[in-house]
Design a protein around this motif. Structure first.
Motif, PDB file in Angstrom:
ATOM      1  N   ASP A   1       0.982 -41.567  33.194  1.00 48.12           N
ATOM      2  CA  ASP A   1       0.833 -42.768  34.021  1.00 48.12           C
ATOM      3  C   ASP A   1       0.319 -42.354  35.400  1.00 48.12           C
ATOM      4  OD1 ASP A   1       0.950 -45.097  35.483  1.00 48.12           O
ATOM      5  OD2 ASP A   1       2.915 -45.710  34.740  1.00 48.12           O
TER       6      ASP A   1
ATOM      7  N   SER B   1       1.702 -44.011  38.640  1.00 45.49           N
ATOM      8  CA  SER B   1       3.125 -43.957  38.971  1.00 45.49           C
ATOM      9  C   SER B   1       3.354 -43.237  40.292  1.00 45.49           C
ATOM     10  CB  SER B   1       3.896 -43.249  37.858  1.00 45.49           C
ATOM     11  OG  SER B   1       3.525 -41.880  37.790  1.00 45.49           O
TER      12      SER B   1
ATOM     13  N   LYS C   1       8.739 -42.790  35.105  1.00 50.65           N
ATOM     14  CA  LYS C   1       7.560 -42.253  34.414  1.00 50.65           C
ATOM     15  C   LYS C   1       7.551 -40.727  34.439  1.00 50.65           C
ATOM     16  CE  LYS C   1       5.874 -46.316  33.486  1.00 50.65           C
ATOM     17  NZ  LYS C   1       5.879 -46.830  32.104  1.00 50.65           N
TER      18      LYS C   1
END
Length: 257
Positions: free
Chosen positions: A233, A236, A218
């Motif tokens: 994200d 993550s 990510k």
């Protein structure tokens, strides 16, 4: 009074821009006022944050060479309290254009002096060189974060950087300190990564951040979506790592006060 922190290492591909963008975003999420200065002609911080390089009116180049007010170059990012002074390919030419300017090493310091009180942190993303722009950044900075990748030749060139820092401390900025070495691109599955961590920690002791930035899909994908990883994200491990780094940085600064 804000802290000015340069992210620097003349070795390319060590995670300078990734750290500059994501540390800045994490500090902003923690409700600090942030100004990120993209001082790299490649302008990766600028494009990572979603700005079209063809539509940049004013950049750090105009601030340094044409001496325009930096307030006329500030762009606002998606995150509240997180601003950017963008870069531009023209910055390549600034190295030559600044040679004849008196006190050329002090230009960036003078440029941001009136802005500092508007922000809690000014983060400078330096280019992978030790040219006049990077010297300007280190002269303007209170401290420097040095990313070190957990790969072959991790310590290559660090001696040259540390020597440059000593020269700047002696001649231009006696207050400059090393904030810390940041281990990046860590892969726990690789023996080499673990060996580099041991080597750097044994050499630089408590100057190394506890937080280690691990390789993360990510984190690698986020720039192509023109977002810091915390927006791309938030769940993550990459986002968690940079939030931890932001908190550790704040604690380090508080301990010195």
């Amino acid at each position: 009074m804000s802290k000015v922190i340069a992210i620097a290492n003349q070795k390319g591909g060590v995670g300078k821009t990734t750290t500059a963008v994501n540390l800045s975003a994490s500090l902003a999420v923690l409700e600090h006022r942030i100004l990120l200065i993209d001082a790299d002609p490649q302008a990766n911080s600028t494009s990572t944050l979603g700005f079209d390089l063809n539509n940049i009116q004013n950049s750090i180049y105009e601030c340094l060479v044409d001496r325009i007010s930096p307030r006329n170059a500030i762009l606002h990012t998606e995150i509240k309290g997180f601003d950017l002074i963008p870069s531009h390919i023209d910055l390549v030419g600034a190295e030559i254009e600044m040679v004849k300017i008196p006190d050329r090493e002090q230009i960036m310091k003078a440029t941001i002096s009136n802005l500092k009180n508007d922000y809690d942190f000014v983060i400078i993303d330096c280019s992978p060189s030790l040219g006049i722009i990077t010297v300007n950044a280190l002269t303007a900075a209170d401290s420097i974060i040095i990313p070190v990748q957990c790969e072959y030749y991790a310590l290559e060139g660090l001696g040259k950087l540390l020597n440059t820092i000593k020269i700047i401390q002696a001649k231009l900025n006696p207050e400059l300190i090393i904030e810390g070495f940041l281990l990046s691109m860590f892969d726990s599955r690789l023996r080499l990564s673990n060996q580099v961590v041991e080597e750097v920690r044994s050499h630089f002791k408590d100057m190394v951040f506890e937080t280690i930035i691990q390789r993360n899909v990510k984190l690698a994908e986020a720039p192509s979506h023109n977002k810091p990883v915390i927006l791309y994200d938030a769940g993550s491990s990459g986002a968690a790592s940079y939030l931890n780094l932001a908190k550790e940085l704040i604690q380090r600064i508080k301990k010195r006060q």
